[in-house]
Scaffold this motif. Structure first.
Motif, PDB file in Angstrom:
ATOM      1  N   ASN A 187       0.827  -1.208   0.000  1.00  0.00           N
ATOM      2  CA  ASN A 187       0.000   0.000   0.000  1.00  0.00           C
ATOM      3  C   ASN A 187       0.863   1.259   0.000  1.00  0.00           C
ATOM      4  O   ASN A 187       1.371   1.651   1.022  1.00  0.00           O
ATOM      5  CB  ASN A 187      -0.926   0.002   1.217  1.00  0.00           C
ATOM      6  CG  ASN A 187      -1.954   1.111   1.146  1.00  0.00           C
ATOM      7  OD1 ASN A 187      -2.321   1.541   0.078  1.00  0.00           O
ATOM      8  ND2 ASN A 187      -2.388   1.590   2.294  1.00  0.00           N
ATOM      9  N   PRO A 188       1.048   1.888  -1.133  1.00  0.00           N
ATOM     10  CA  PRO A 188       0.340   1.629  -2.374  1.00  0.00           C
ATOM     11  C   PRO A 188       1.045   0.670  -3.325  1.00  0.00           C
ATOM     12  O   PRO A 188       2.256   0.596  -3.369  1.00  0.00           O
ATOM     13  CB  PRO A 188       0.293   3.012  -3.014  1.00  0.00           C
ATOM     14  CG  PRO A 188       1.566   3.669  -2.543  1.00  0.00           C
ATOM     15  CD  PRO A 188       1.826   3.124  -1.178  1.00  0.00           C
ATOM     16  N   ASP A 226       5.195   0.499  -1.447  1.00  0.00           N
ATOM     17  CA  ASP A 226       5.367   0.275  -0.004  1.00  0.00           C
ATOM     18  C   ASP A 226       4.980  -1.170   0.286  1.00  0.00           C
ATOM     19  O   ASP A 226       4.029  -1.676  -0.316  1.00  0.00           O
ATOM     20  CB  ASP A 226       4.475   1.234   0.804  1.00  0.00           C
ATOM     21  CG  ASP A 226       4.719   1.109   2.312  1.00  0.00           C
ATOM     22  OD1 ASP A 226       5.797   0.584   2.702  1.00  0.00           O
ATOM     23  OD2 ASP A 226       3.844   1.542   3.091  1.00  0.00           O
TER      24      ASP A 226
HETATM   25 MN    MN Z   1       1.946   2.603   2.915  1.00  0.00          MN
END
Ligand code: MN
Ligand code: GDP
Length: 389
Positions: free
Chosen positions: A199-200, A215
């Protein structure tokens, strides 16, 4: 066991998952060097701690000069970063990850978790990725899609396409998504990963758009670490509670909690029941601690020392139901601990089972002021009264 973002990215890369080029740095000079070697004109400097929420807390900086890379690294390293996931004390940043900045077109969420209800790896995805996935789950549950994997056949292409379609990926991003999801699934299965959160996951680039992991948060199954040598090397003890690290070294199962009644119990089930009993009487346990079977006096002393490292502890509840254990050993251990550690907080002791008479006698003749109780309920009530009185 958790690992840092950069370690997760390196692991994913080894499974063929696209991640930005980058490297880790332990000081500002190294950070500048990494950026120079990476080349380009924009970089992202990211604080490496085992917690999310860094973006909103100043732990992710997009910069466009080597000098700014250096400044950003210097501002992060050696400082505590407080995010909504770290608690008010924050986490000390000891390293930063520097990567080439990506030109982000859209941010998605992609998670792989083990669903306890179905006992299967479940893929969770959303078109609304980025920093507030918890809010999306609350306010727009329809924006979250789930796909359950049958372990006998693994993650299938059609399932990946289903997820990709649901979050709005099409064209040549579709086969990229299939490949990426299957690679993460393989990584999860082969490395005994409990949870992998991307995320993302971003669509990056102009014209020639592609998927990129920006991430990654990974946690591994502690009970499988014995067969994951490469994974245990990634452990960063500085990120873990020092009391928990020390306890593991002494063969004790300790988990820090936020109350003020320290607990020393044998057996995980009885330890859980003790926490419940304390809570039922209106108190708050400071920890979970299972001394295990056959607790020698040394082990009991170590347990007391670790419990007392928590400054919130106002009394200790010792609850032993001795089967394999021996109450006389536990009693000797407690006396040894009182003498060597000069324990100032009250000790509430409930002993039952093997050699209980000897154990009680040893405590009674010690000249030390133990508060004894006949059963768990009475012991919990006395512990709570002690901290409240
Ligand atoms: Mn993140
Ligand atoms: P977290 O807040 O701890 O989850 O940290 P993330 O790594 O998810 O970063 C937070 C946000 O920073 C992301 O949602 C992105 O919007 C942004 N970000 C992270 N990496 C990059 C990057 O390479 N380029 C750009 N432009 N933004 C990034």
């Amino acid at each position: 066991m958790n690992i840092h973002e950069y370690q997760a990215k390196e692991l994913l890369k080894s499974f063929g998952v696209p991640v930005p080029n980058g490297d880790v740095a332990f000081n500002d000079k190294q950070a500048a060097q990494v950026a120079e070697e990476l080349g380009g004109s924009r970089w992202v400097v990211k604080a490496q701690i085992h917690a999310g929420g860094r973006g909103k807390a100043g732990g992710v900086k997009v910069v466009d000069s080597i000098d700014q890379v250096k400044k950003a690294a210097d501002a992060m390293i050696g400082h505590r970063l407080v995010t909504h996931q770290t608690g008010p004390a924050g986490s000390m940043v000891q390293r930063v990850w520097i990567e080439q900045a990506s030109d982000i077109k859209h941010e998605f969420y992609l998670g792989f978790v083990i669903d306890r209800a179905t006992q299967r790896i479940t893929v969770i995805a959303s078109s609304e990725g980025g920093m507030d996935i918890e809010e999306v789950a609350q306010a727009h549950p329809d924006k979250i899609v789930k796909e359950v994997v049958d372990p006998a056949i693994g993650l299938r292409d059609f399932q990946c396409r289903k997820v990709a379609t649901a979050i709005g990926l099409k064209g040549k991003l579709m086969p990229q998504m299939v490949k990426l999801m299957k690679a993460i699934y393989r990584c999860m299965r082969d490395k005994d990963v409990l949870q992998a959160e991307i995320n993302p996951l971003a669509v990056v680039g102009d014209g020639d758009e592609k998927l990129m992991v920006l991430d990654a948060k990974f946690s591994f199954d502690d009970n499988a670490l014995f067969r994951q040598r490469g994974v245990t090397d990634l452990r960063d003890l500085a990120e873990e509670d020092p009391k928990e690290v020390e306890a593991t070294g002494h063969g004790l199962n300790y988990i820090a909690l936020d109350g003020n009644i320290g607990c020393i119990v044998n057996g995980a089930g009885l330890a859980m029941a003790s926490l419940d009993a304390i809570t039922l009487h209106g108190g708050r346990p400071a920890n979970f601690l299972d001394v295990g079977g056959g607790a020698s006096p040394e082990k009991v002393t170590n347990a007391c020392r670790i419990v007392l490292q928590d400054p919130n502890v106002k009394c200790i509840l010792v609850n032993i139901f001795a089967g394999i254990n021996r109450c006389d050993w536990i009693a000797q251990g407690l006396i040894q601990a009182c003498n060597s550690l000069q324990i100032k907080v009250p000790l509430i002791v409930r002993l039952a089972g093997t050699n209980v008479e000897e154990g009680r006698q040893i405590l009674a003749e010690s000249g030390l002021s133990f508060i004894t109780a006949e059963n768990l309920d009475a012991a919990a009530a006395k512990a709570v009264a002690t901290v409240q009185g």
